[in-house]
Design an enzyme around this catalytic site. Sequence first.
Site, PDB file in Angstrom:
ATOM      1  N   LYS A 117      45.359  34.608  37.401  1.00 49.19           N
ATOM      2  CA  LYS A 117      45.227  33.206  37.021  1.00 49.19           C
ATOM      3  C   LYS A 117      46.580  32.526  36.823  1.00 49.19           C
ATOM      4  O   LYS A 117      46.651  31.301  36.792  1.00 49.19           O
ATOM      5  CB  LYS A 117      44.346  33.074  35.793  1.00 49.19           C
TER       6      LYS A 117
HETATM    7  C1  PLP Z   1      39.009  35.103  36.024  1.00 47.56           C
HETATM    8  C2  PLP Z   1      39.058  36.496  36.510  1.00 47.56           C
HETATM    9  C3  PLP Z   1      38.227  36.945  37.548  1.00 47.56           C
HETATM   10  C4  PLP Z   1      37.165  36.048  38.155  1.00 47.56           C
HETATM   11  O1  PLP Z   1      37.721  35.018  38.946  1.00 47.56           O
HETATM   12  P1  PLP Z   1      36.854  33.720  39.305  1.00 47.56           P
HETATM   13  O2  PLP Z   1      37.782  32.836  40.030  1.00 47.56           O
HETATM   14  O3  PLP Z   1      36.388  33.147  38.002  1.00 47.56           O
HETATM   15  O4  PLP Z   1      35.707  34.183  40.122  1.00 47.56           O
HETATM   16  C5  PLP Z   1      38.377  38.230  37.999  1.00 47.56           C
HETATM   17  N1  PLP Z   1      39.285  39.074  37.445  1.00 47.56           N
HETATM   18  C6  PLP Z   1      40.099  38.687  36.453  1.00 47.56           C
HETATM   19  C7  PLP Z   1      41.057  39.660  35.885  1.00 47.56           C
HETATM   20  C8  PLP Z   1      40.025  37.396  35.958  1.00 47.56           C
HETATM   21  O5  PLP Z   1      40.850  37.016  34.975  1.00 47.56           O
END
Ligand code: PLP
Length: 433
Positions: free
Chosen positions: A109
């Site tokens: 993220k």
């Molecule tokens: C947020 C997150 C996901 C999921 O991603 P999305 O874009 O919400 O589908 C998967 N793995 C980790 C470690 C995350 O922080």
Amino acid sequence: MPCLSTRGSADAPVAVAEALRRGLAPDGGLYVPTAIPAMTAAEFAALRGRSLPEVATALIAPLVADTFDEVRLAALMASALDFPVPLVRPDPHGPYVLELFHGPTFAFKDVGARTMARWLAAVAGTGDARPLTVLVATSGDTGGAVAQAFHRVPGTRVVVLYPHGRVSRVQEVQFTTLGDNVAAVAVEGTFDDCQRLVKAAFADQALAGAHRLTSANSINIGRLLPQMAYYAWAILQLPAGSPPATVVVPSGNLGNLTAGVMATRRGVPVRRFVSATTVNDPFPRFLATGTFTPQDAVPTLASAMDVGQPSNLERLTWLFDGDLARLRAAVTGLVVTDDEVLATIREAAAGSGYVADPHTAIGLRAARLADGDGPVVVLSTAHPAKFPEVVEPTLQRVLPVPPSLAARLALPVVATRIPPQLDALAAAMASTP
Ligand SMILES: *Cc1c(COP(=O)(O)O)cnc(C)c1O
């Protein structure tokens, strides 16, 4: 390229700058680019050997041209994507793994959040004395990525909502120990409650107006567009002449997957996506049945993926004109259980020595189930040190803690605890700096 709402309201399309500031469209829909021009195969191939920020700039430039010229965009992307994103292959016969977790909060993220913070600060405008308030719900990783991306950015403040007791300690310290312009609110409920509160706050004219609210969840187009870049980056690092790859995406709110689909529209060659989820599986069920049934999320080992009402499903179905057959042709859904996560963490360590976090383990397990044509790329979404409470007992060893993380773990956690109600959120927001 202007943006329009997935709900197709009569509102005229808005510039990217405006979509960034608003987060959600006024009709409650999500912003999407009015068109995604496709690169030719030759244009795509010409990106080989370029840096990640350069690839990102080439991919995104036409989509944000109404707001940033290419030179400005290149500078913003270079500043945002200043950490390595290696494509590794732990087992020479196994899938490739794109490690997206080498940023400041050790999860993918950081890509979207760091870019969005820079874009938003660039378009926020001055002249208004009130800070722009970034209201964000997190299932674990978004909060830290957004909080750190905006920490001490003048003219902004961040309010992070998270489900009390349902995020890991390493996740929690990423947004509860910063102080300054970052406030944390622990909601007595689930991530879906947090997400619902954020939507309610935006829908509440008085509250939204009083705080100049904006969103940094994956509903904001500024989070989504930069994520297109690493799909191109991964494919460009495969051996020249590789057939189109299958990309496995550990999925929760479906932002990552939606960005991948947008990347293919832009001309990035992907054979197929595998959307791998926990037992919180509204999306695989939707693919199987054509009906979306919201679920109450149950906690699993991959907590950042425990989403019962994925907000980006609306964008995803919009991208396929609501045509389920086309969506099914592009994306396979797979569910991975906690037992399979633990087994996969163990097997990967025993086989190639690779240490996977629970979210990446879901991708690795799903990769095994993907069919054998062409290379497979698993998106690795978090650093294993972010989830020591799962990985360490499973492997029966202590994992090294990155130094910046160790320093943060030593700081006190500060958060305001509230019941999952809008008036309680309003009160908490009024009393934070
Ligand atoms: C947020 C997150 C996901 C999921 O991603 P999305 O874009 O919400 O589908 C998967 N793995 C980790 C470690 C995350 O922080």
